[in-house]
Design an enzyme around this catalytic site. Structure first.
Site, PDB file in Angstrom:
ATOM      1  CB  ALA A 114      -0.946  -0.003   1.202  1.00  0.00           C
ATOM      2  N   GLY A 115       1.882   1.250  -0.875  1.00  0.00           N
ATOM      3  CA  GLY A 115       2.716   2.442  -1.045  1.00  0.00           C
ATOM      4  C   GLY A 115       2.136   3.317  -2.150  1.00  0.00           C
ATOM      5  CB  VAL A 116       3.683   6.076  -4.141  1.00  0.00           C
ATOM      6  CG1 VAL A 116       3.216   7.079  -5.165  1.00  0.00           C
ATOM      7  CG2 VAL A 116       4.325   6.783  -2.957  1.00  0.00           C
ATOM      8  CB  SER A 158       2.845  -2.032  -5.946  1.00  0.00           C
ATOM      9  OG  SER A 158       1.786  -2.146  -5.016  1.00  0.00           O
ATOM     10  N   GLY A 212       7.961  -2.235  -4.200  1.00  0.00           N
ATOM     11  CA  GLY A 212       9.222  -1.506  -4.354  1.00  0.00           C
ATOM     12  C   GLY A 212       9.890  -1.823  -5.674  1.00  0.00           C
ATOM     13  NE  ARG A 213      10.367   1.336 -10.480  1.00  0.00           N
ATOM     14  CZ  ARG A 213       9.827   0.706 -11.535  1.00  0.00           C
ATOM     15  NH1 ARG A 213       8.675   0.082 -11.429  1.00  0.00           N
ATOM     16  NH2 ARG A 213      10.452   0.708 -12.699  1.00  0.00           N
ATOM     17  CG  ASP A 240      14.050   5.366 -10.208  1.00  0.00           C
ATOM     18  OD1 ASP A 240      13.988   6.505  -9.717  1.00  0.00           O
ATOM     19  OD2 ASP A 240      13.036   4.713 -10.544  1.00  0.00           O
ATOM     20  CG  HIS A 256     -10.813  35.207  -1.374  1.00  0.00           C
ATOM     21  ND1 HIS A 256     -10.915  34.159  -0.472  1.00  0.00           N
ATOM     22  CD2 HIS A 256     -12.080  35.641  -1.619  1.00  0.00           C
ATOM     23  CE1 HIS A 256     -12.196  33.996  -0.170  1.00  0.00           C
ATOM     24  NE2 HIS A 256     -12.922  34.880  -0.847  1.00  0.00           N
TER      25      HIS A 256
HETATM   26  P1  FAD Z   1      13.830   5.245 -15.897  1.00  0.00           P
HETATM   27  O1  FAD Z   1      12.687   6.135 -16.094  1.00  0.00           O
HETATM   28  O2  FAD Z   1      13.548   3.878 -15.352  1.00  0.00           O
HETATM   29  O3  FAD Z   1      14.576   5.125 -17.298  1.00  0.00           O
HETATM   30  C1  FAD Z   1      15.678   4.274 -17.479  1.00  0.00           C
HETATM   31  C2  FAD Z   1      15.821   3.987 -18.972  1.00  0.00           C
HETATM   32  O4  FAD Z   1      17.071   3.347 -19.179  1.00  0.00           O
HETATM   33  C3  FAD Z   1      14.762   3.046 -19.525  1.00  0.00           C
HETATM   34  O5  FAD Z   1      14.235   3.563 -20.715  1.00  0.00           O
HETATM   35  C4  FAD Z   1      15.512   1.752 -19.782  1.00  0.00           C
HETATM   36  O6  FAD Z   1      14.996   1.001 -20.870  1.00  0.00           O
HETATM   37  C5  FAD Z   1      16.888   2.301 -20.110  1.00  0.00           C
HETATM   38  N1  FAD Z   1      17.977   1.335 -19.935  1.00  0.00           N
HETATM   39  C6  FAD Z   1      18.264   0.569 -18.846  1.00  0.00           C
HETATM   40  N2  FAD Z   1      19.403  -0.121 -19.045  1.00  0.00           N
HETATM   41  C7  FAD Z   1      19.846   0.215 -20.281  1.00  0.00           C
HETATM   42  C8  FAD Z   1      20.962  -0.155 -21.056  1.00  0.00           C
HETATM   43  N3  FAD Z   1      21.916  -0.988 -20.606  1.00  0.00           N
HETATM   44  N4  FAD Z   1      21.083   0.373 -22.310  1.00  0.00           N
HETATM   45  C9  FAD Z   1      20.166   1.243 -22.812  1.00  0.00           C
HETATM   46  N5  FAD Z   1      19.092   1.625 -22.102  1.00  0.00           N
HETATM   47  C10 FAD Z   1      18.938   1.124 -20.862  1.00  0.00           C
HETATM   48  N6  FAD Z   1       7.814   9.532 -10.061  1.00  0.00           N
HETATM   49  C11 FAD Z   1       7.390  10.798  -9.903  1.00  0.00           C
HETATM   50  O7  FAD Z   1       8.205  11.681  -9.638  1.00  0.00           O
HETATM   51  N7  FAD Z   1       6.058  11.131 -10.032  1.00  0.00           N
HETATM   52  C12 FAD Z   1       5.107  10.198 -10.297  1.00  0.00           C
HETATM   53  O8  FAD Z   1       3.923  10.510 -10.421  1.00  0.00           O
HETATM   54  C13 FAD Z   1       5.524   8.859 -10.477  1.00  0.00           C
HETATM   55  N8  FAD Z   1       4.619   7.911 -10.764  1.00  0.00           N
HETATM   56  C14 FAD Z   1       5.044   6.631 -10.952  1.00  0.00           C
HETATM   57  C15 FAD Z   1       4.086   5.664 -11.215  1.00  0.00           C
HETATM   58  C16 FAD Z   1       4.457   4.354 -11.390  1.00  0.00           C
HETATM   59  C17 FAD Z   1       3.421   3.318 -11.689  1.00  0.00           C
HETATM   60  C18 FAD Z   1       5.852   3.999 -11.319  1.00  0.00           C
HETATM   61  C19 FAD Z   1       6.303   2.582 -11.530  1.00  0.00           C
HETATM   62  C20 FAD Z   1       6.811   4.954 -11.046  1.00  0.00           C
HETATM   63  C21 FAD Z   1       6.413   6.279 -10.851  1.00  0.00           C
HETATM   64  N9  FAD Z   1       7.346   7.279 -10.562  1.00  0.00           N
HETATM   65  C22 FAD Z   1       6.918   8.558 -10.355  1.00  0.00           C
HETATM   66  C23 FAD Z   1       8.802   6.990 -10.460  1.00  0.00           C
HETATM   67  C24 FAD Z   1       9.518   7.400 -11.765  1.00  0.00           C
HETATM   68  O9  FAD Z   1       8.943   6.709 -12.840  1.00  0.00           O
HETATM   69  C25 FAD Z   1      10.999   7.082 -11.665  1.00  0.00           C
HETATM   70  O10 FAD Z   1      11.531   7.662 -10.491  1.00  0.00           O
HETATM   71  C26 FAD Z   1      11.735   7.642 -12.864  1.00  0.00           C
HETATM   72  O11 FAD Z   1      11.259   7.085 -14.060  1.00  0.00           O
HETATM   73  C27 FAD Z   1      13.248   7.380 -12.750  1.00  0.00           C
HETATM   74  O12 FAD Z   1      13.876   7.947 -13.854  1.00  0.00           O
HETATM   75  P2  FAD Z   1      15.265   7.352 -14.395  1.00  0.00           P
HETATM   76  O13 FAD Z   1      15.637   8.224 -15.532  1.00  0.00           O
HETATM   77  O14 FAD Z   1      16.198   7.179 -13.282  1.00  0.00           O
HETATM   78  O15 FAD Z   1      14.938   5.858 -14.923  1.00  0.00           O
END
Ligand code: FAD
Length: 476
Positions: free
Chosen positions: A192-194, A280, A282-283, A323, A455
């Site tokens: 029951a997280g985000v 859901s 965690g990641r 991430d 307001h």
């Molecule tokens: P990612 O968005 O994961 O992108 C990484 C990219 O790297 C991907 O395209 C992947 O294919 C690519 N990749 C990986 N390894 C390789 C490789 N070796 N070669 C080439 N490409 C590669 N965050 C918010 O701030 N607001 C929200 O409302 C929100 N809602 C969310 C809802 C859900 C359902 C989920 C699952 C997450 C949500 N998040 C939200 C979290 C947010 O999606 C992540 O924090 C964010 O996408 C992280 O960005 P990033 O660039 O680090 O990685």
């Protein structure tokens, strides 16, 4: 023999971390290559990462669609709007979501072109150190990239429940949970997280009976306790069944039915039967296939790439953001790190303030906060004063018919500096921006209270909460 192409910097991943880095670095005059492996349903490039493809953007599309549906079925009558019949067309809703995602993918490709960023579609893999820095192969192409600086922005993937693989048909990660073809009758959610709350809310609004099983004994323990209590009250009232302190024993998937066996908070054995199950919990950071060992990249004990405060790894010229490194897994945190690293590489002074990263949960009511919670302040022994104000006493909220929730301001007892702002209520996601700005400028609660707020607006609730720190709220 692969052709070798030299860049100033290669960024691996085109999520919010990677594509934002590429844009800022190109603005600063660097020759930038960005490599991303994400494929759309036709096998073509789909930059934007988790956020654009199966995270922030599609979840918000479905949250908005399902909120419209719930308003039409439950709340329009209060406004004197009579609707004889309302039906949900899930296929069309999902198609709309797909269009929104595609528009964002295309927007990023346009920005790459506009900023002269060279984009490669495929999996990137470190080959070796080279005289020019690092050599990176892109699977499916005969290109070998070479650059003195490399930024890893490979993001994260959903964590599966041990022994229960995602099949995306019955046992769903966020990917499958955003694409259920019909409203399930019974939906189970583990966690029951985000993500669990947002996706559970979507399908509840559309008619599913949603039961959420959470291992932690407290609801949303990272939020302020008062805010979490109010949110739990509202979600329960809406029909989300949330059980805390459970211990999952196993998941049996047989035919169409799913049975989750668990111990409840009294350690009594229970079973939840459902038609779909969202997991859901965690990641996990993505480093698979990157071949980081070829350049001596180090991971911490949880699999995150080890970085210092400026996102630099121990390998010279190699950086990691978003991430895949420590800190909150949020798109805007990844973007902030992206800009800071680009500016640092270009010889400027990049900086990320992890203390003013806002958190938002896009449920209804929305939950948003920045800074420290009351329980954190108590635990650290810091003297503080708190002021809060309910939306029920705000004219705009009454006019909207959206009065659940409150805003709370926490300020240092001696200096009055704002230490945290917490909101549960309508448009909390937008209201929190004022609080982030205030904290970034080291504002006092009196500063917020003395600023003119239009307001009638919901933002007056924040001002009233700031006034309440001094015990002088006006409209209560
Ligand atoms: P990612 O968005 O994961 O992108 C990484 C990219 O790297 C991907 O395209 C992947 O294919 C690519 N990749 C990986 N390894 C390789 C490789 N070796 N070669 C080439 N490409 C590669 N965050 C918010 O701030 N607001 C929200 O409302 C929100 N809602 C969310 C809802 C859900 C359902 C989920 C699952 C997450 C949500 N998040 C939200 C979290 C947010 O999606 C992540 O924090 C964010 O996408 C992280 O960005 P990033 O660039 O680090 O990685």
């Amino acid at each position: 023999m692969a052709a070798e192409t030299l860049f100033d910097v290669v960024v691996i991943g085109a999520g919010p971390g990677g594509y934002t880095f590429a844009i800022r670095a190109a603005q600063l005059g660097l020759r930038v290559a960005c490599v991303d492996a994400w494929r759309n349903d036709k096998g073509g490039p789909a930059p934007g990462g988790t956020c654009t493809n199966i995270g922030c953007i599609p979840s918000k599309a479905l949250l908005h669609s399902s909120e419209h549906f719930e308003n039409a079925t439950r709340h329009f009558g209060d406004h004197g709007i009579r609707i004889e019949s309302v039906a949900i067309d899930v296929e069309k809703m999902l198609a709309r979501k797909a269009t929104v995602v595609r528009q964002n993918n295309e927007g990023i490709l346009y920005l790459f072109k506009k900023n002269k960023i060279t984009f490669f579609h495929g999996q990137a893999r470190f080959e070796a150190r080279s005289a020019d820095g690092y050599r990176i192969a892109v699977a499916g192409t005969d290109t070998m990239l070479s650059a003195p600086q490399v930024v890893i922005a490979t993001g994260s993937v959903p964590r599966p429940l041990p022994g229960v693989a995602f099949d995306e048909k019955r046992v769903l990660s966020n990917d499958g949970a955003l694409a259920i073809p019909q409203v399930p009758r019974r939906l189970g959610v583990i966690g029951a997280g985000v993500v669990g709350l947002e996706l559970g809310s979507v399908w509840r609004r559309l008619g599913a009976e949603v039961t959420m099983l959470e291992a932690l004994p407290a609801f949303l323990p990272t939020a302020d306790e008062q805010i979490a209590r109010e949110a739990l009250k509202q979600f329960t009232r809406q029909g989300l069944k949330i059980q805390l302190g459970v211990d999952i024993e196993g998941v049996d998937v047989a035919g169409e039915a799913i049975k989750v066996r668990y111990l409840d908070s009294n350690k009594a054995p229970q079973a939840l039967e459902c038609d779909k199950l969202i997991v859901s919990i965690g990641r996990l950071p993505t480093t698979e296939g990157l071949n980081g060992q070829a350049i001596g990249l180090k991971l911490d004990e949880r699999g995150f790439i080890e970085v210092d405060a400026s996102c630099q790894t121990a390998v010279a010229g190699v950086w990691a953001i978003g991430d895949v490194v420590r800190g909150p897994m949020l798109a805007h945190k990844a973007e902030e790190e992206a800009v800071a690293v680009a500016e640092t590489i270009a010889g400027q002074h990049g900086h990320v303030d992890l203390d003013t990263i806002p958190w938002v949960i896009y449920t209804a009511p929305e939950i948003a906060w920045v800074g420290r919670t009351e329980q954190q302040l108590k635990a650290s022994g810091q003297a503080y004063r708190a002021g809060f104000f309910p939306f029920a006493a705000n004219g705009r909220a009454r006019a909207m018919g959206d009065t659940a929730g409150l805003v709370k301001v926490l300020a240092d007892a001696q200096t009055d500096r704002v230490l945290g702002v917490h909101a549960v209520g309508p448009m909390a996601s937008e209201l929190i921006a004022e609080a982030v700005l205030a904290m970034a400028f080291n504002a006092s609660s009196e500063d917020i209270a003395r600023v003119v707020h239009a307001h009638p607006t919901l933002s007056e609730v924040t001002r009233e909460a700031a006034l309440a720190v001094e015990g002088r709220a006006l409209n209560i």
